[in-house]
Motif scaffolding. Sequence first.
Motif, PDB file in Angstrom:
ATOM      1  N   LEU A 144      14.032 -11.581   8.254  1.00  0.00           N
ATOM      2  CA  LEU A 144      12.842 -11.279   9.036  1.00  0.00           C
ATOM      3  C   LEU A 144      12.905 -12.035  10.358  1.00  0.00           C
ATOM      4  CD1 LEU A 144      10.062  -9.911   9.236  1.00  0.00           C
ATOM      5  CD2 LEU A 144       9.098 -11.931   8.109  1.00  0.00           C
ATOM      6  N   ARG A 145      12.862 -11.279  11.429  1.00  0.00           N
ATOM      7  CA  ARG A 145      12.836 -11.847  12.777  1.00  0.00           C
ATOM      8  C   ARG A 145      12.231 -10.806  13.704  1.00  0.00           C
ATOM      9  NH1 ARG A 145      18.227 -10.423  11.800  1.00  0.00           N
ATOM     10  NH2 ARG A 145      19.038  -8.902  13.281  1.00  0.00           N
ATOM     11  N   PRO A 146      11.800 -11.195  14.900  1.00  0.00           N
ATOM     12  CA  PRO A 146      11.271 -10.197  15.829  1.00  0.00           C
ATOM     13  C   PRO A 146      12.287  -9.063  16.028  1.00  0.00           C
ATOM     14  CG  PRO A 146      10.782 -12.383  16.639  1.00  0.00           C
ATOM     15  CD  PRO A 146      11.703 -12.558  15.455  1.00  0.00           C
ATOM     16  N   GLY A 147      11.821  -7.852  15.815  1.00  0.00           N
ATOM     17  CA  GLY A 147      12.680  -6.681  15.983  1.00  0.00           C
ATOM     18  C   GLY A 147      13.492  -6.276  14.779  1.00  0.00           C
TER      19      GLY A 147
ATOM     20  N   ASN B 149      14.932   9.238 -13.952  1.00  0.00           N
ATOM     21  CA  ASN B 149      15.585   7.928 -13.886  1.00  0.00           C
ATOM     22  C   ASN B 149      16.209   7.620 -12.521  1.00  0.00           C
ATOM     23  OD1 ASN B 149      16.123   5.426 -15.067  1.00  0.00           O
ATOM     24  ND2 ASN B 149      18.200   6.046 -15.607  1.00  0.00           N
ATOM     25  N   THR B 150      15.631   8.159 -11.465  1.00  0.00           N
ATOM     26  CA  THR B 150      16.029   7.765 -10.114  1.00  0.00           C
ATOM     27  C   THR B 150      14.877   6.972  -9.508  1.00  0.00           C
ATOM     28  OG1 THR B 150      15.196   9.802  -9.088  1.00  0.00           O
ATOM     29  CG2 THR B 150      17.494   9.806  -9.824  1.00  0.00           C
ATOM     30  N   VAL B 151      15.163   6.225  -8.441  1.00  0.00           N
ATOM     31  CA  VAL B 151      14.106   5.433  -7.817  1.00  0.00           C
ATOM     32  C   VAL B 151      13.066   6.391  -7.229  1.00  0.00           C
ATOM     33  CG1 VAL B 151      13.544   3.738  -6.032  1.00  0.00           C
ATOM     34  CG2 VAL B 151      15.666   3.515  -7.342  1.00  0.00           C
ATOM     35  N   HIS B 152      11.823   6.158  -7.579  1.00  0.00           N
ATOM     36  CA  HIS B 152      10.716   7.019  -7.177  1.00  0.00           C
ATOM     37  C   HIS B 152      10.548   7.028  -5.655  1.00  0.00           C
ATOM     38  CE1 HIS B 152       6.751   8.830  -7.006  1.00  0.00           C
ATOM     39  NE2 HIS B 152       6.877   9.137  -8.295  1.00  0.00           N
ATOM     40  N   ALA B 153      10.226   8.190  -5.123  1.00  0.00           N
ATOM     41  CA  ALA B 153      10.049   8.354  -3.679  1.00  0.00           C
ATOM     42  C   ALA B 153       8.981   7.417  -3.120  1.00  0.00           C
ATOM     43  CB  ALA B 153       9.692   9.812  -3.370  1.00  0.00           C
ATOM     44  N   ILE B 154       7.910   7.211  -3.846  1.00  0.00           N
ATOM     45  CA  ILE B 154       6.835   6.362  -3.348  1.00  0.00           C
ATOM     46  C   ILE B 154       7.243   4.888  -3.360  1.00  0.00           C
ATOM     47  CG2 ILE B 154       4.433   5.649  -3.695  1.00  0.00           C
ATOM     48  CD1 ILE B 154       4.895   8.510  -2.507  1.00  0.00           C
ATOM     49  N   ALA B 155       8.122   4.495  -4.267  1.00  0.00           N
ATOM     50  CA  ALA B 155       8.650   3.126  -4.226  1.00  0.00           C
ATOM     51  C   ALA B 155       9.406   2.911  -2.917  1.00  0.00           C
ATOM     52  CB  ALA B 155       9.563   2.864  -5.425  1.00  0.00           C
ATOM     53  N   MET B 156      10.149   3.940  -2.478  1.00  0.00           N
ATOM     54  CA  MET B 156      10.857   3.833  -1.200  1.00  0.00           C
ATOM     55  C   MET B 156       9.870   3.822  -0.029  1.00  0.00           C
ATOM     56  SD  MET B 156      14.352   6.019  -1.739  1.00  0.00           S
ATOM     57  CE  MET B 156      13.759   7.353  -2.780  1.00  0.00           C
ATOM     58  N   CYS B 157       8.781   4.582  -0.135  1.00  0.00           N
ATOM     59  CA  CYS B 157       7.733   4.530   0.899  1.00  0.00           C
ATOM     60  C   CYS B 157       7.144   3.132   0.981  1.00  0.00           C
ATOM     61  CB  CYS B 157       6.618   5.532   0.595  1.00  0.00           C
ATOM     62  SG  CYS B 157       7.035   7.245   0.899  1.00  0.00           S
ATOM     63  N   ASN B 158       6.880   2.526  -0.169  1.00  0.00           N
ATOM     64  CA  ASN B 158       6.307   1.179  -0.194  1.00  0.00           C
ATOM     65  C   ASN B 158       7.239   0.169   0.464  1.00  0.00           C
ATOM     66  OD1 ASN B 158       4.022   2.049  -1.509  1.00  0.00           O
ATOM     67  ND2 ASN B 158       4.716   1.429  -3.524  1.00  0.00           N
ATOM     68  N   MET B 159       8.525   0.229   0.134  1.00  0.00           N
ATOM     69  CA  MET B 159       9.437  -0.752   0.722  1.00  0.00           C
ATOM     70  C   MET B 159       9.614  -0.512   2.211  1.00  0.00           C
ATOM     71  SD  MET B 159      13.219   0.224  -0.858  1.00  0.00           S
ATOM     72  CE  MET B 159      13.987  -1.262  -0.258  1.00  0.00           C
ATOM     73  N   ALA B 160       9.561   0.751   2.638  1.00  0.00           N
ATOM     74  CA  ALA B 160       9.646   1.045   4.076  1.00  0.00           C
ATOM     75  C   ALA B 160       8.427   0.511   4.809  1.00  0.00           C
ATOM     76  CB  ALA B 160       9.783   2.557   4.292  1.00  0.00           C
ATOM     77  N   GLU B 161       7.243   0.715   4.238  1.00  0.00           N
ATOM     78  CA  GLU B 161       6.030   0.214   4.888  1.00  0.00           C
ATOM     79  C   GLU B 161       6.018  -1.314   4.932  1.00  0.00           C
ATOM     80  OE1 GLU B 161       1.172   0.365   4.797  1.00  0.00           O
ATOM     81  OE2 GLU B 161       2.271   1.651   3.405  1.00  0.00           O
ATOM     82  N   LEU B 162       6.492  -1.953   3.879  1.00  0.00           N
ATOM     83  CA  LEU B 162       6.552  -3.413   3.885  1.00  0.00           C
ATOM     84  C   LEU B 162       7.527  -3.909   4.954  1.00  0.00           C
ATOM     85  CD1 LEU B 162       5.790  -6.169   2.754  1.00  0.00           C
ATOM     86  CD2 LEU B 162       7.580  -5.849   1.015  1.00  0.00           C
ATOM     87  N   ALA B 163       8.707  -3.327   5.008  1.00  0.00           N
ATOM     88  CA  ALA B 163       9.698  -3.751   6.009  1.00  0.00           C
ATOM     89  C   ALA B 163       9.175  -3.507   7.420  1.00  0.00           C
ATOM     90  CB  ALA B 163      11.019  -3.012   5.792  1.00  0.00           C
ATOM     91  N   GLY B 164       8.625  -2.318   7.659  1.00  0.00           N
ATOM     92  CA  GLY B 164       8.085  -2.007   8.981  1.00  0.00           C
ATOM     93  C   GLY B 164       6.916  -2.887   9.355  1.00  0.00           C
ATOM     94  N   GLY B 165       6.048  -3.166   8.411  1.00  0.00           N
ATOM     95  CA  GLY B 165       4.885  -4.009   8.686  1.00  0.00           C
ATOM     96  C   GLY B 165       5.251  -5.458   8.932  1.00  0.00           C
ATOM     97  N   MET B 166       6.162  -5.990   8.135  1.00  0.00           N
ATOM     98  CA  MET B 166       6.582  -7.375   8.338  1.00  0.00           C
ATOM     99  C   MET B 166       7.271  -7.529   9.691  1.00  0.00           C
ATOM    100  SD  MET B 166       5.492  -9.078   5.735  1.00  0.00           S
ATOM    101  CE  MET B 166       6.326 -10.597   6.067  1.00  0.00           C
ATOM    102  N   MET B 167       8.144  -6.570  10.026  1.00  0.00           N
ATOM    103  CA  MET B 167       8.837  -6.627  11.308  1.00  0.00           C
ATOM    104  C   MET B 167       7.837  -6.529  12.459  1.00  0.00           C
ATOM    105  SD  MET B 167      10.139  -4.736  14.063  1.00  0.00           S
ATOM    106  CE  MET B 167      10.008  -3.075  13.473  1.00  0.00           C
ATOM    107  N   THR B 168       6.858  -5.637  12.336  1.00  0.00           N
ATOM    108  CA  THR B 168       5.836  -5.509  13.375  1.00  0.00           C
ATOM    109  C   THR B 168       5.062  -6.811  13.528  1.00  0.00           C
ATOM    110  OG1 THR B 168       5.630  -3.125  13.005  1.00  0.00           O
ATOM    111  CG2 THR B 168       3.767  -4.220  14.077  1.00  0.00           C
ATOM    112  N   ASP B 169       4.699  -7.416  12.407  1.00  0.00           N
ATOM    113  CA  ASP B 169       3.892  -8.632  12.441  1.00  0.00           C
ATOM    114  C   ASP B 169       4.575  -9.773  13.194  1.00  0.00           C
ATOM    115  OD1 ASP B 169       1.286  -9.542  11.541  1.00  0.00           O
ATOM    116  OD2 ASP B 169       2.385 -11.002  10.329  1.00  0.00           O
ATOM    117  N   VAL B 170       5.881  -9.898  13.044  1.00  0.00           N
ATOM    118  CA  VAL B 170       6.576 -10.985  13.744  1.00  0.00           C
ATOM    119  C   VAL B 170       7.037 -10.583  15.141  1.00  0.00           C
ATOM    120  CG1 VAL B 170       7.301 -12.102  11.597  1.00  0.00           C
ATOM    121  CG2 VAL B 170       8.862 -10.505  12.745  1.00  0.00           C
TER     122      VAL B 170
END
Length: 135
Positions: A27-30, A47-68
């Motif tokens: 995690l760093r700016p940008g 038995n594949t990774v659920h689409a919404i689990a991928m949405c959640n991880m994308a939103e977390l990554a995007g939000g954390m990056m935005t925050d910093v």
Amino acid sequence: MGKQLFSFIVCRVAPYFASIRPQITSLRPGFAEVQIKKRRRVTNHINTVHAIAMCNMAELAGGMMTDVSVPIKSRWIPVGMTVEYLKKTKSDLTAHAQGEHINWETEGDKIVPVEVRDQNGEMVFRAEITMNVRH
């Protein structure tokens, strides 16, 4: 323990993300990197990774990056997300949010790209998250 403790604290602040048990590995700016393990709680009926689990991880990554990345005392909120499910996956996943080329000094909507890749490095999911930034 630093990354695990930090990831745990993030999930205490935003409890919904705990459902995917993310690990914030960079995690760093940008830039942000978030990983999840393929386990039963994030899989679907085939038995594949659920689409919404991928949405959640994308939103977390995007939000954390935005925050910093935004200037101090700025506020932001996700206002939209467009996603593409590119491939089924049965492995652990890594999400990368890229924001090096975004002008964080201005207000308004910013499009944050996030890519999710499987253990083989193949892109399985792509998102564009619209973050509204106010100073």
